[in-house]
Scaffold this active site. Structure first.
Site, PDB file in Angstrom:
ATOM      1  N   LYS A 170       0.834  -1.210   0.000  1.00  0.00           N
ATOM      2  CA  LYS A 170       0.000   0.000   0.000  1.00  0.00           C
ATOM      3  C   LYS A 170       0.867   1.259   0.000  1.00  0.00           C
ATOM      4  CE  LYS A 170      -3.648   2.577   0.085  1.00  0.00           C
ATOM      5  NZ  LYS A 170      -4.678   2.579   1.126  1.00  0.00           N
ATOM      6  N   LYS A 238      -1.318  11.264   6.062  1.00  0.00           N
ATOM      7  CA  LYS A 238      -0.875  10.172   6.952  1.00  0.00           C
ATOM      8  C   LYS A 238      -0.188   9.072   6.164  1.00  0.00           C
ATOM      9  CE  LYS A 238      -3.688   6.994   7.729  1.00  0.00           C
ATOM     10  NZ  LYS A 238      -4.089   5.676   7.162  1.00  0.00           N
TER      11      LYS A 238
END
Length: 285
Positions: A170, A238
């Site tokens: 990811k 983030k």
């Protein structure tokens, strides 16, 4: 089969609804009940705490916001690891730190639980339509056992390796998105600057080698000044911060990521953190 689903928001509502469509029972918990109303109306059973959500579940899924949120729901007296039944698979689908994924795996194993890190890509549209790309780390045996659950939510479900590998994949995904999204913004900014019909321009270049998911989905939103979140800026900051940190640990320079991250941090500092990532176009205005 009953699933305890923790973190029912922009992504979670669609994911829960697809689980229900595939015949799973779902317990639902999130800190703000109103955010889960769509899932509750579709048939999910609301629970008042993490512990209540997981006690009778045959599998647990988490889809929360930030690494501290992941730690909160997994560890502690009211957390998943203390309250899930022995042998139950716990699947964290939040994008979080690979090192946190490894910690969850080891501590789950010590409690007799099986853990997978399974972050997703595809945004709210993929969550709603059941077409998410899901990248999974952990033991292959656990992955294979949980595959039907994951396939209820995703179109591409791939095993990436040991614990943490889903999260590392990811990270690579977010690195690629950062550059692609900035490229779409720059194409739109260029088109405006030279006086093109930007709708026609996007239509023209979307049919060739420049085409991408970001161009096809977020490009038109930029033109409409539609900044509603399919994926929040604050969450992308983030994610990119995590990827940047992992790269720096390995002394790997990622200049495009660093530039795009700086632009998004500036937007967040100006109060745009709750807008969608397509609002990066603001940086060019």
């Amino acid at each position: 089969m009953k699933i305890g689903f923790i973190g029912v928001g922009v992504m979670g509502n669609g994911m829960v609804k697809n689980l229900l469509k595939h015949g799973y029972e779902v317990n639902a918990y999130t800190r703000t009940k109103a955010k889960a109303q769509e899932a509750i109306e579709a048939g999910a059973v609301w629970k008042e705490s993490v512990a209540d959500c997981v006690r009778d579940a045959d599998a647990v899924i988490t889809m929360v916001g930030f690494p501290p949120d992941v730690e909160e729901v997994y560890f502690g007296a009211d957390g998943i690891l203390e309250n899930a039944r022995t042998g139950v698979p716990v699947i964290d689908m939040t994008t979080t730190s690979p090192r946190l994924a490894e910690r969850i795996f080891l501590e789950a194993q010590a409690k007799g639980l099986r853990a997978l890190d399974a972050p997703v890509s595809g945004g709210d549209t993929g969550a709603r339509e059941g077409t998410l790309s899901i990248m999974v780390g952990g033991e292959r045996e656990t992955f294979e056992a949980c595959l039907p659950i994951l396939e209820a939510m995703g179109k591409s479900v791939l095993y990436m390796g040991k614990a943490g590998s889903g999260q590392h994949t990811k990270m690579a995904n977010q690195v690629a998105i950062a550059g692609t999204l900035a490229g779409v913004c720059e194409a739109v900014a260029y088109g405006r600057a030279v006086g093109l019909d930007t709708e026609a321009m996007l239509s023209a270049i979307s049919g060739g080698a420049a085409s991408s998911w970001q161009m096809l989905n977020n490009g038109p939103k930029m033109l409409r000044e539609d900044y509603a979140p399919g994926f929040f800026i604050k969450h992308f900051v983030k994610d990119m911060t995590l990827a940047d940190g992992e790269a720096r640990l390995r002394e790997l320079p990622l200049p495009v990521l660093e530039k795009v991250l700086a632009m998004f941090r500036a937007l967040e500092a100006h109060g745009y953190g709750n807008e969608g990532t397509q609002a990066l176009i603001r940086a060019y205005e």
